[in-house]
Design an enzyme around this catalytic site. Structure first.
Site, PDB file in Angstrom:
ATOM      1  N   LYS A   1       0.838  -1.209   0.000  1.00 17.47           N
ATOM      2  CA  LYS A   1       0.000   0.000   0.000  1.00 17.47           C
ATOM      3  C   LYS A   1       0.871   1.256   0.000  1.00 17.47           C
ATOM      4  CE  LYS A   1      -3.711  -2.512   2.266  1.00 17.47           C
ATOM      5  NZ  LYS A   1      -4.451  -2.833   3.493  1.00 17.47           N
TER       6      LYS A   1
ATOM      7  N   GLN B   1      -4.864  -1.538   9.770  1.00 19.83           N
ATOM      8  CA  GLN B   1      -4.579  -2.833   9.140  1.00 19.83           C
ATOM      9  C   GLN B   1      -5.048  -3.968  10.061  1.00 19.83           C
ATOM     10  OE1 GLN B   1      -3.238  -3.237   5.962  1.00 19.83           O
ATOM     11  NE2 GLN B   1      -3.691  -5.393   6.250  1.00 19.83           N
TER      12      GLN B   1
ATOM     13  N   ASP C   1     -11.388   2.297   4.141  1.00 18.87           N
ATOM     14  CA  ASP C   1     -11.603   0.844   4.061  1.00 18.87           C
ATOM     15  C   ASP C   1     -13.101   0.523   4.023  1.00 18.87           C
ATOM     16  OD1 ASP C   1      -9.379  -0.745   3.714  1.00 18.87           O
ATOM     17  OD2 ASP C   1      -8.887  -0.881   5.844  1.00 18.87           O
TER      18      ASP C   1
END
Ligand code: NAD
Length: 278
Positions: free
Chosen positions: A50, A94, A117
């Site tokens: 990422k 994460q 997200d």
């Protein structure tokens, strides 16, 4: 059957090139905050990908890495700081987090407009309502992007989603429902999976069971979207038996199908969040 490979790697690269040009035209660089706890090997690889992808398109991604023993409050404090940071347009935590941390509480703290997200309950509710204000979870958004890019007809099709996780299966099912599919969500307790597979025009396999969906179950001409990332003897494979591609009209390879789209869609979400905030 002459199956067509859906080349997620190429499609993601094209999207990232477009984002790079779009970002170059902005007065400032969109900012993405990434929170990682501990040294989980897979998470470290995902985070590295990422950061690399963001840097390549001129996006300012900043990693905030904590040791395994970080407290809930320390992460909560950082989330609140990033919520108020005008240079940060998107933020992700994460997953998975170590067991002592309350994932739900932390995700709920993220400002919905920075929740790139798409895991905040407000964004999940907006997805459910079909609102275009929703920030969508990256993997399902990537799946829809691939289907649209290939101009695959969705209206009236039987779509079977295998796996009902919050991050892939459920939102993918909701998106396909909104596209006019008749959606079946299958999971670990589902009976007669082979029968359901035989009826499906579109199969999204996201259960994390290597090569579980057998070629003999698949209807000729089905569209196969394989989300699974598994390893057999060190070699990457998906949730659908590789030879099933011979019966499909379209299929995503593993690797190089859905995986690259997830990163691309995270960047796209951050870019969209920047535009909405400025
Ligand atoms: P998860 O473990 O959170 O959920 C798995 C789901 O599959 C559950 O709903 C479970 O009930 C169902 N399931 C498990 N075994 C099953 C079986 N035998 N039959 C039917 N259903 C079964 O998984 P997840 O986080 O959604 O990930 C699923 C897979 O997708 C994993 O391989 C993961 O690595 C991969 N993944 C890939 C990407 C990507 O970018 N390509 C992104 C996220 C997840």
């Amino acid at each position: 059957m002459n199956a067509k490979i859906i080349d997620g790697k190429k499609i993601a690269a094209e999207l990232q090139d477009k984002l790079k040009n779009d970002i170059a035209a902005l007065p400032s660089s969109p900012g993405l905050g990434i929170i990682q706890v501990g040294d989980d090997e897979a998470s470290t690889i995902y985070v590295r990908n990422k950061l690399k992808a963001a840097a390549a398109i001129g996006m300012n991604a900043v990693l905030h890495k904590f040791a395994d023993n970080v407290t809930q409050q320390e992460i909560a404090n950082l989330i609140m700081t990033l919520n108020n940071d005008k240079n940060i347009n998107g933020m992700i935590v994460q997953l998975p987090l170590p067991a002592h941390l309350n994932e739900e509480e932390l995700l709920d703290l993220i400002a919905p407009e920075k929740d790139v997200d798409g895991f905040h309950p407000l964004n999940i509710g907006r997805l459910q309502n079909g609102s275009d204000k929703a920030l969508l979870a990256a993997t399902p958004k990537g799946i829809l992007y691939l289907l649209e890019k290939e101009k695959i007809e969705l209206t009236g099709k039987n779509a079977l989603i295998i796996g009902c996780s919050k991050i892939v299966g459920r939102p993918a099912g909701m998106l396909l429902l909104q596209q006019g599919c008749t959606v079946t969500l299958a999971h670990i307790h589902t009976q007669n999976l082979p029968e359901l597979v035989k009826m499906a025009d579109i199969i999204v396999a996201a259960c994390g069971c290597p090569q579980m969906v057998k070629a003999e179950w698949v209807k000729t001409g089905a569209v196969l979207i394989d989300v699974g990332i598994n390893r057999i003897n060190g070699k990457l494979c998906g949730d659908i038996e590789t030879v099933a591609a011979n019966k499909a009209s379209y299929f995503t390879p593993v690797p190089g199908g859905v995986g690259p789209m997830t990163v691309a869609m995270l960047l796209q979400n951050t870019y969209e969040a920047y535009l909405k905030q400025n």
